[in-house]
Write an enzyme that holds these catalytic residues in place. Structure first.
Site, mmCIF file in Angstrom:
data_model
loop_
_atom_site.group_PDB
_atom_site.id
_atom_site.type_symbol
_atom_site.label_atom_id
_atom_site.label_comp_id
_atom_site.label_asym_id
_atom_site.label_seq_id
_atom_site.Cartn_x
_atom_site.Cartn_y
_atom_site.Cartn_z
ATOM 1 C CE LYS A 149 -3.854 -2.310 2.216
ATOM 2 N NZ LYS A 149 -4.511 -2.712 3.456
ATOM 3 C CD GLN A 192 -3.336 -4.344 6.525
ATOM 4 O OE1 GLN A 192 -3.246 -3.402 5.743
ATOM 5 N NE2 GLN A 192 -3.921 -5.481 6.182
ATOM 6 C CG ASP A 243 -10.103 0.028 4.104
ATOM 7 O OD1 ASP A 243 -9.760 -0.286 2.947
ATOM 8 O OD2 ASP A 243 -9.449 -0.265 5.119
#
Ligand code: NAP
Length: 302
Positions: free
Chosen positions: A54, A98, A121
């Site tokens: 990422k 995460q 997200d």
């Protein structure tokens, strides 16, 4: 092979180039770049490798990336404090925590503490609600479903009026992609059926699909005789079915398989995604797109 391969690796390159160009233009006109913070708690090798990818991608497209790595024993309170800090930080457009988090931290509590306008997200209940309402309300579609829709559209597959069958009803793939495909919108307007473990005749439903999206996590679940000739088959499944030695590195790597019997299915389908190299590369790509969108919303240019 009859089917056209929809390669996530190629579509990723197209989209990342578009994002890079947009970032450069915004930087020139507005003097800012998107800011993304990645919070990693603990040292799970899988999480470290996702986060590393990422960060690498964020740097590639010109974002300001902050990596905030924390020890395994970080308290829930301290993590909530960090989120509060980044929620208030004007230079941050996207906050990514995460998952999975260590067991002593309530994941739901943490995700719900993220400002919905920085929830790139798309997991916050506010963004799930926005997705359900559709149209202009949608801010951050969750990344894997957004990647799936982008692949279907960029492959030139007609979605309007198409029979879409989604295998799986998880919160991260099945439910959101089903919701996205029946919306009154470009790249959608489909008639959607969602099937799961209690569905009576899985094969019959799959066989009706013009677009078959499979996210079950069961290797080889979808048999070739369940596929309508010419259908578009999107295989989301990522299953480790063994190990092999990498020719490149000489290290042990996982052998991956999807949920569809690819070799047989590619002779029947019109379009198909491979595993690996299909849906997989799209998730991080769409995370970058959402972070760019977040800055655009803030600047009033979305
Ligand atoms: P999940 O939470 O385990 O959900 C699986 C869904 O499939 C459930 O709704 C389940 O039905 C259904 N299902 C399982 N076995 C079935 C069967 N035999 N017949 C019919 N339905 C069945 O999984 P997920 O998180 O959605 O992930 C699904 C797969 O996609 C996994 O392989 C995962 O690794 C992969 N994935 C890939 C990406 C990516 O490439 N970026 C991202 C996310 C997930 P019930 O609800 O009835 O139990």
């Amino acid at each position: 092979m009859a089917a056209k391969l929809i390669k996530g690796t190629e579509i990723r390159e197209e989209i990342l180039e578009e994002i890079t160009a947009d970032v450069a233009e915004i930087k020139e006109k507005h003097g800012v770049v998107p800011g993304l913070v990645t919070i990693l708690v603990g040292e799970s090798p899988a999480s470290i490798s996702y986060v590393t990818l990422k960060i690498k991608t964020a740097h590639r497209v010109g974002f300001n990336e902050i990596q905030d790595s924390q020890p395994d024993d970080l308290s829930e309170e301290a993590l909530l404090g960090m989120i509060d800090k980044y929620n208030k930080d004007d230079s941050i457009n996207g906050i990514l925590v995460q998952l999975p988090l260590p067991k002593h931290i309530d994941e739901k509590k943490i995700l719900n503490a993220i400002d919905p306008d920085k929830d790139v997200d798309g997991f916050h209940p506010v963004n799930v609600g926005r997705l359900m309402i559709g149209g202009d309300e949608v801010k951050f579609p969750p990344c894997t479903p957004a990647g799936i829709q982008e692949m279907i559209v960029r492959a030139g597959v007609e979605t309007s009026g198409a029979e879409v069958v989604v295998v799986g009803r998880s919160n991260i793939v099945g439910k959101p992609i089903a919701n996205m495909m029946f919306q009154k919108a470009a790249g959608a307007n489909s008639t959607v059926t969602v099937v799961h473990t209690r569905t009576k005749d899985l094969a019959a439903h799959c066989l009706r699909a013009d677009i078959l999206i499979v996210a079950a996590g069961v290797p080889g679940l979808v048999k070739p005789e369940w596929i309508k000739p010419g259908a578009c088959v999107i295989d989301v499944g990522v299953n480790r079915i063994g190990e092999k030695i990498s020719e490149k590195t000489g290290k042990k790597i996982a052998i991956l398989s999807g949920d569809v019997d690819f070799d047989a299915a590619k002779e029947i389908a019109g379009y198909i995604t491979p595993v690996p190299g299909g849906v997989g590369p799209m998730t991080i790509t769409m995370l970058m797109k959402n972070t760019l969108k977040s800055l655009k919303f803030k600047l009033g240019i979305a």
